[in-house]
Design a protein around this motif. Structure first.
Motif, mmCIF file in Angstrom:
data_model
loop_
_atom_site.group_PDB
_atom_site.id
_atom_site.type_symbol
_atom_site.label_atom_id
_atom_site.label_comp_id
_atom_site.label_asym_id
_atom_site.label_seq_id
_atom_site.Cartn_x
_atom_site.Cartn_y
_atom_site.Cartn_z
ATOM 1 N N UNK A 73 12.251 2.314 -38.646
ATOM 2 C CA UNK A 73 13.312 1.906 -37.726
ATOM 3 C C UNK A 73 12.914 0.579 -37.079
ATOM 4 N N UNK A 74 13.848 -0.388 -37.076
ATOM 5 C CA UNK A 74 13.575 -1.668 -36.412
ATOM 6 C C UNK A 74 14.475 -1.872 -35.210
ATOM 7 N N UNK A 75 15.771 -1.625 -35.381
ATOM 8 C CA UNK A 75 16.696 -1.759 -34.251
ATOM 9 C C UNK A 75 17.975 -0.992 -34.578
ATOM 10 N N UNK A 76 18.738 -0.737 -33.532
ATOM 11 C CA UNK A 76 20.005 -0.026 -33.714
ATOM 12 C C UNK A 76 20.938 -0.808 -34.640
ATOM 13 N N UNK A 77 21.033 -2.096 -34.433
ATOM 14 C CA UNK A 77 21.902 -2.941 -35.262
ATOM 15 C C UNK A 77 21.498 -2.924 -36.721
ATOM 16 N N UNK A 78 20.199 -3.027 -36.984
ATOM 17 C CA UNK A 78 19.720 -2.979 -38.367
ATOM 18 C C UNK A 78 20.018 -1.621 -39.007
ATOM 19 N N UNK A 79 19.842 -0.561 -38.220
ATOM 20 C CA UNK A 79 20.079 0.785 -38.752
ATOM 21 C C UNK A 79 21.556 0.991 -39.085
ATOM 22 N N UNK A 80 22.441 0.507 -38.232
ATOM 23 C CA UNK A 80 23.883 0.614 -38.493
ATOM 24 C C UNK A 80 24.231 -0.142 -39.775
ATOM 25 N N UNK A 81 23.663 -1.333 -39.945
ATOM 26 C CA UNK A 81 23.918 -2.120 -41.156
ATOM 27 C C UNK A 81 23.401 -1.383 -42.397
ATOM 28 N N UNK A 82 22.228 -0.767 -42.289
ATOM 29 C CA UNK A 82 21.666 -0.020 -43.421
ATOM 30 C C UNK A 82 22.548 1.169 -43.782
ATOM 31 N N UNK A 83 22.988 1.906 -42.779
ATOM 32 C CA UNK A 83 23.849 3.071 -43.039
ATOM 33 C C UNK A 83 25.158 2.628 -43.691
ATOM 34 N N UNK A 84 25.719 1.529 -43.210
ATOM 35 C CA UNK A 84 26.981 1.030 -43.774
ATOM 36 C C UNK A 84 26.805 0.618 -45.234
ATOM 37 N N UNK A 85 25.750 -0.115 -45.541
ATOM 38 C CA UNK A 85 25.500 -0.525 -46.928
ATOM 39 C C UNK A 85 25.192 0.683 -47.808
ATOM 40 N N UNK A 86 24.386 1.587 -47.296
ATOM 41 C CA UNK A 86 24.052 2.809 -48.032
ATOM 42 C C UNK A 86 25.332 3.581 -48.360
ATOM 43 N N UNK A 87 26.227 3.669 -47.387
ATOM 44 C CA UNK A 87 27.505 4.339 -47.606
ATOM 45 C C UNK A 87 28.368 3.632 -48.634
ATOM 46 N N UNK A 88 28.446 2.308 -48.538
ATOM 47 C CA UNK A 88 29.220 1.529 -49.507
ATOM 48 C C UNK A 88 28.700 1.751 -50.924
ATOM 49 N N UNK A 89 27.376 1.694 -51.082
ATOM 50 C CA UNK A 89 26.805 1.898 -52.406
ATOM 51 C C UNK A 89 27.012 3.334 -52.883
ATOM 52 N N UNK A 90 27.049 4.284 -51.962
ATOM 53 C CA UNK A 90 27.345 5.677 -52.327
ATOM 54 C C UNK A 90 28.748 5.789 -52.897
#
Length: 143
Positions: A73-90
């Motif tokens: 974990x680095x920051x809330x903003x980075x985590x939100x971006x990761x979840x969004x990209x992970x979801x898109x790729x899903x």
């Protein structure tokens, strides 16, 4: 411990965990669907599918983040971006799976063809998903 485990991980070990986590996330999905239908049978199929999908997604994301990509974990903003990209790729890789399954069914119109296409689509989808997640979501240099 994470970095020691990461150094000892082999490609075979990562692949085995990745498959196991896909099975676990699927089980979580189906379990939550069953719970929703048991608790609220009048609600219909769609709420159970949505709840199950959310549960499976969350389980797979956390397991992949920690035990496949060893991401911190680095920051809330980075985590939100990761979840969004992970979801898109899903979503994109699910379309690959569905495309193969539907194409095989359309061409040969048999259950075995449908499942063969689905299995091929799942394999291509999961391999693609791993590559996309590694390159764009959980970047090795940032983990």
């Amino acid at each position: 411990m994470g970095s020691q485990f990461q150094r000892r991980s082999t490609p075979t070990g990562v692949a085995a965990r990745y498959v196991a986590f896909a099975v676990l996330s699927t089980a979580a999905n189906f379990l939550v669907q069953a719970i929703v239908l048991h608790i609220a049978p009048w609600s219909g199929l769609m709420p159970s599918i949505l709840a199950g999908t959310a549960a499976g997604f969350a389980v797979k994301y956390v397991l992949d983040k920690k035990w496949i990509f060893f991401d911190r974990y680095t920051s809330h903003g980075d985590e939100v971006a990761k979840v969004a990209l992970y979801g898109l790729f899903s979503v994109l890789t699910t379309l690959i799976f569905w495309g193969f399954e539907i194409s095989f069914w359309t061409l040969w119109k048999t259950e075995s063809a449908k499942y063969t296409g689905g299995a091929i689509g799942l394999a291509i989808g999961y391999i693609s998903k791993y590559a996309l997640d590694r390159r764009f979501v959980f970047k090795p240099g940032e983990a």
